[in-house]
Design a protein around this motif. Structure first.
Motif, PDB file in Angstrom:
ATOM      1  N   VAL A 164      -1.078  -8.551  -0.064  1.00 14.06           N
ATOM      2  CA  VAL A 164       0.329  -8.538  -0.464  1.00 14.06           C
ATOM      3  C   VAL A 164       1.143  -7.948   0.681  1.00 14.06           C
ATOM      4  O   VAL A 164       0.594  -7.307   1.582  1.00 14.06           O
ATOM      5  N   SER A 165       2.431  -8.131   0.642  1.00 14.34           N
ATOM      6  CA  SER A 165       3.288  -7.531   1.651  1.00 14.34           C
ATOM      7  C   SER A 165       3.462  -6.045   1.355  1.00 14.34           C
ATOM      8  O   SER A 165       3.266  -5.591   0.224  1.00 14.34           O
ATOM      9  N   LYS A 166       3.830  -5.304   2.388  1.00  8.72           N
ATOM     10  CA  LYS A 166       4.065  -3.873   2.184  1.00  8.72           C
ATOM     11  C   LYS A 166       5.247  -3.651   1.240  1.00  8.72           C
ATOM     12  O   LYS A 166       5.264  -2.711   0.446  1.00  8.72           O
ATOM     13  N   GLY A 167       6.236  -4.559   1.310  1.00  7.15           N
ATOM     14  CA  GLY A 167       7.369  -4.454   0.395  1.00  7.15           C
ATOM     15  C   GLY A 167       6.949  -4.605  -1.051  1.00  7.15           C
ATOM     16  O   GLY A 167       7.403  -3.867  -1.927  1.00  7.15           O
ATOM     17  N   THR A 168       6.055  -5.578  -1.309  1.00  4.97           N
ATOM     18  CA  THR A 168       5.540  -5.755  -2.670  1.00  4.97           C
ATOM     19  C   THR A 168       4.772  -4.531  -3.127  1.00  4.97           C
ATOM     20  O   THR A 168       4.884  -4.106  -4.287  1.00  4.97           O
ATOM     21  N   LEU A 169       4.006  -3.948  -2.217  1.00  2.00           N
ATOM     22  CA  LEU A 169       3.229  -2.755  -2.562  1.00  2.00           C
ATOM     23  C   LEU A 169       4.149  -1.638  -3.041  1.00  2.00           C
ATOM     24  O   LEU A 169       3.869  -0.981  -4.049  1.00  2.00           O
ATOM     25  N   TYR A 170       5.275  -1.444  -2.348  1.00  2.00           N
ATOM     26  CA  TYR A 170       6.192  -0.369  -2.724  1.00  2.00           C
ATOM     27  C   TYR A 170       7.002  -0.697  -3.979  1.00  2.00           C
ATOM     28  O   TYR A 170       7.567   0.209  -4.600  1.00  2.00           O
ATOM     29  N   VAL A 171       7.068  -1.952  -4.351  1.00  2.00           N
ATOM     30  CA  VAL A 171       7.698  -2.303  -5.626  1.00  2.00           C
ATOM     31  C   VAL A 171       6.877  -1.742  -6.785  1.00  2.00           C
ATOM     32  O   VAL A 171       7.423  -1.267  -7.787  1.00  2.00           O
ATOM     33  N   TYR A 172       5.555  -1.766  -6.619  1.00  2.00           N
ATOM     34  CA  TYR A 172       4.664  -1.336  -7.700  1.00  2.00           C
ATOM     35  C   TYR A 172       4.346   0.160  -7.645  1.00  2.00           C
ATOM     36  O   TYR A 172       4.172   0.789  -8.693  1.00  2.00           O
ATOM     37  N   PHE A 173       4.247   0.721  -6.447  1.00  2.00           N
ATOM     38  CA  PHE A 173       3.872   2.135  -6.309  1.00  2.00           C
ATOM     39  C   PHE A 173       4.718   2.774  -5.217  1.00  2.00           C
ATOM     40  O   PHE A 173       4.793   2.257  -4.100  1.00  2.00           O
ATOM     41  N   GLU A 174       5.320   3.911  -5.550  1.00  2.00           N
ATOM     42  CA  GLU A 174       6.269   4.512  -4.616  1.00  2.00           C
ATOM     43  C   GLU A 174       5.613   5.159  -3.412  1.00  2.00           C
ATOM     44  O   GLU A 174       6.250   5.324  -2.367  1.00  2.00           O
ATOM     45  N   ASP A 175       4.329   5.555  -3.535  1.00  2.00           N
ATOM     46  CA  ASP A 175       3.637   6.137  -2.388  1.00  2.00           C
ATOM     47  C   ASP A 175       2.133   6.085  -2.624  1.00  2.00           C
ATOM     48  O   ASP A 175       1.661   5.659  -3.690  1.00  2.00           O
ATOM     49  N   LYS A 176       1.383   6.508  -1.605  1.00  2.00           N
ATOM     50  CA  LYS A 176      -0.078   6.430  -1.667  1.00  2.00           C
ATOM     51  C   LYS A 176      -0.639   7.330  -2.762  1.00  2.00           C
ATOM     52  O   LYS A 176      -1.630   6.974  -3.420  1.00  2.00           O
ATOM     53  N   GLU A 177      -0.029   8.486  -2.962  1.00  2.00           N
ATOM     54  CA  GLU A 177      -0.529   9.430  -3.966  1.00  2.00           C
ATOM     55  C   GLU A 177      -0.442   8.838  -5.366  1.00  2.00           C
ATOM     56  O   GLU A 177      -1.397   8.919  -6.145  1.00  2.00           O
ATOM     57  N   HIS A 178       0.695   8.232  -5.705  1.00  2.00           N
ATOM     58  CA  HIS A 178       0.837   7.641  -7.036  1.00  2.00           C
ATOM     59  C   HIS A 178      -0.081   6.433  -7.214  1.00  2.00           C
ATOM     60  O   HIS A 178      -0.603   6.195  -8.307  1.00  2.00           O
ATOM     61  N   LEU A 179      -0.300   5.697  -6.149  1.00  2.00           N
ATOM     62  CA  LEU A 179      -1.238   4.583  -6.207  1.00  2.00           C
ATOM     63  C   LEU A 179      -2.650   5.084  -6.464  1.00  2.00           C
ATOM     64  O   LEU A 179      -3.387   4.507  -7.291  1.00  2.00           O
ATOM     65  N   PHE A 180      -3.028   6.148  -5.810  1.00  2.00           N
ATOM     66  CA  PHE A 180      -4.367   6.699  -5.997  1.00  2.00           C
ATOM     67  C   PHE A 180      -4.561   7.194  -7.431  1.00  2.00           C
ATOM     68  O   PHE A 180      -5.599   6.949  -8.053  1.00  2.00           O
ATOM     69  N   VAL A 181      -3.563   7.882  -7.971  1.00  2.00           N
ATOM     70  CA  VAL A 181      -3.649   8.373  -9.348  1.00  2.00           C
ATOM     71  C   VAL A 181      -3.780   7.202 -10.322  1.00  2.00           C
ATOM     72  O   VAL A 181      -4.581   7.249 -11.266  1.00  2.00           O
ATOM     73  N   ALA A 182      -3.009   6.136 -10.107  1.00  2.00           N
ATOM     74  CA  ALA A 182      -3.096   4.959 -10.981  1.00  2.00           C
ATOM     75  C   ALA A 182      -4.483   4.341 -10.903  1.00  2.00           C
ATOM     76  O   ALA A 182      -5.031   3.894 -11.916  1.00  2.00           O
ATOM     77  N   LEU A 183      -5.069   4.321  -9.718  1.00  2.00           N
ATOM     78  CA  LEU A 183      -6.406   3.770  -9.559  1.00  2.00           C
ATOM     79  C   LEU A 183      -7.440   4.617 -10.275  1.00  2.00           C
ATOM     80  O   LEU A 183      -8.342   4.096 -10.948  1.00  2.00           O
ATOM     81  N   ILE A 184      -7.336   5.936 -10.156  1.00  2.00           N
ATOM     82  CA  ILE A 184      -8.249   6.832 -10.863  1.00  2.00           C
ATOM     83  C   ILE A 184      -8.178   6.585 -12.362  1.00  2.00           C
ATOM     84  O   ILE A 184      -9.200   6.482 -13.047  1.00  2.00           O
ATOM     85  N   GLU A 185      -6.964   6.471 -12.875  1.00  2.00           N
ATOM     86  CA  GLU A 185      -6.795   6.273 -14.313  1.00  2.00           C
ATOM     87  C   GLU A 185      -7.411   4.954 -14.756  1.00  2.00           C
ATOM     88  O   GLU A 185      -8.048   4.876 -15.808  1.00  2.00           O
ATOM     89  N   ARG A 186      -7.236   3.910 -13.972  1.00  2.00           N
ATOM     90  CA  ARG A 186      -7.811   2.616 -14.340  1.00  2.00           C
ATOM     91  C   ARG A 186      -9.334   2.673 -14.373  1.00  2.00           C
ATOM     92  O   ARG A 186      -9.967   2.219 -15.328  1.00  2.00           O
ATOM     93  N   GLU A 187      -9.929   3.234 -13.335  1.00  2.00           N
ATOM     94  CA  GLU A 187     -11.382   3.300 -13.260  1.00  2.00           C
ATOM     95  C   GLU A 187     -11.940   4.192 -14.353  1.00  2.00           C
ATOM     96  O   GLU A 187     -12.969   3.894 -14.966  1.00  2.00           O
ATOM     97  N   ARG A 188     -11.263   5.295 -14.619  1.00  2.00           N
ATOM     98  CA  ARG A 188     -11.730   6.227 -15.642  1.00  2.00           C
ATOM     99  C   ARG A 188     -11.707   5.583 -17.020  1.00  2.00           C
ATOM    100  O   ARG A 188     -12.665   5.701 -17.790  1.00  2.00           O
ATOM    101  N   GLU A 189     -10.618   4.898 -17.350  1.00  2.00           N
ATOM    102  CA  GLU A 189     -10.510   4.273 -18.662  1.00  2.00           C
ATOM    103  C   GLU A 189     -11.576   3.200 -18.843  1.00  2.00           C
ATOM    104  O   GLU A 189     -12.152   3.058 -19.917  1.00  2.00           O
ATOM    105  N   ALA A 190     -11.834   2.449 -17.787  1.00  2.00           N
ATOM    106  CA  ALA A 190     -12.820   1.372 -17.883  1.00  2.00           C
ATOM    107  C   ALA A 190     -14.229   1.919 -18.079  1.00  2.00           C
ATOM    108  O   ALA A 190     -15.064   1.303 -18.752  1.00  2.00           O
ATOM    109  N   GLN A 191     -14.507   3.087 -17.535  1.00  2.00           N
ATOM    110  CA  GLN A 191     -15.868   3.611 -17.542  1.00  2.00           C
ATOM    111  C   GLN A 191     -16.176   4.501 -18.745  1.00  2.00           C
ATOM    112  O   GLN A 191     -17.326   4.599 -19.163  1.00  2.00           O
ATOM    113  N   LYS A 192     -15.166   5.156 -19.282  1.00  2.00           N
ATOM    114  CA  LYS A 192     -15.466   6.170 -20.293  1.00  2.00           C
ATOM    115  C   LYS A 192     -15.584   5.618 -21.711  1.00  2.00           C
ATOM    116  O   LYS A 192     -16.070   6.318 -22.602  1.00  2.00           O
TER     117      LYS A 192
END
Length: 222
Positions: A56-84
């Motif tokens: 995806v473009s970097k612009g699209t990336l920032y539409v969905y997540f404002e920074d790397k930290e929030h993206l990482f937290v969203a990823l943790i939550e997704r993986e955690r929900e799928a596994q638990k």
């Protein structure tokens, strides 16, 4: 009439939520982020890397997540929900505490020792001092939530006369720690680089169950 800075910020946030509403695109970004974070770690990963991996473009990336930290937290939550889900289903559908806790413990230890989970723990520990909100969110939505759910199951077993526990919150944390004994900490420090085998997980969890029931199992009356 000129809009205030606060109004502009709120409008931008609303626009981001509306524009970033495609679940397939969000999943595509998170899949790319998972690959990058796992391969490079949190600090070395960049939003450029993630955009490229997600195609995806970097612009699209920032539409969905404002920074790397929030993206990482969203990823943790997704993986955690799928596994638990499987782990907690063991508690919800089994009234035999030995069997239910054994199944839960094995699911939990397997989940915590997969490569992404280990990497996520390392990252959060590494950034928690300068990003305490991320560390607190990770703890409250993971370990703390898990211990609360186990404590509720233990409360039910106490009410049914199958366990004798005065402090179920403490007992829940004790059980989680027993199940991780000798397995999680060496992985966090990279002293052991491969996940434990199913046989080793079963052995450690069986020992945890034995100790837990020796302390909290209902003693037969004579």
């Amino acid at each position: 009439m000129t809009e205030s800075p606060e109004a502009i910020v709120k409008k931008d946030a609303r626009n981001r939520r509306v524009a970033g509403a495609d679940p397939d695109k969000r999943r595509q970004i998170l899949d790319g982020a998972l690959h990058v974070f796992t391969a490079r770690g949190f600090d070395a990963a960049s939003m450029n890397d993630i955009a490229a991996a997600a195609n995806v473009s970097k612009g699209t990336l920032y539409v969905y997540f404002e920074d790397k930290e929030h993206l990482f937290v969203a990823l943790i939550e997704r993986e955690r929900e799928a596994q638990k889900r499987g782990a907690f289903e063991a508690l919800n559908h089994d009234s035999d505490p030995v069997r239910a806790l054994s199944n839960f413990g094995q699911c939990l230890v397997g989940m915590l020792n997969n490569e992404f989970a280990v990497s996520a723990h390392r990252v959060v520990i590494g950034v928690a001092e300068r990003m305490p909100d991320l560390g607190r969110s990770f703890y409250e939505n993971g370990p703390a939530q898990g211990s609360k759910l186990i404590a509720r199951y233990l409360d039910r077993m106490v009410a049914e006369g199958k366990l004798a526990i005065d402090d179920t919150r403490l007992a829940a944390v004790q059980f989680i720690d027993l199940c991780q004994a000798t397995l999680m900490r060496p992985r966090l420090f990279n002293a052991i680089r491969s996940a434990p085998s199913e046989e080793e997980i079963q052995r450690i969890v069986a020992s945890a169950i034995e100790m837990f029931m020796a302390r909290y199992g209902v003693k037969p009356t004579r």
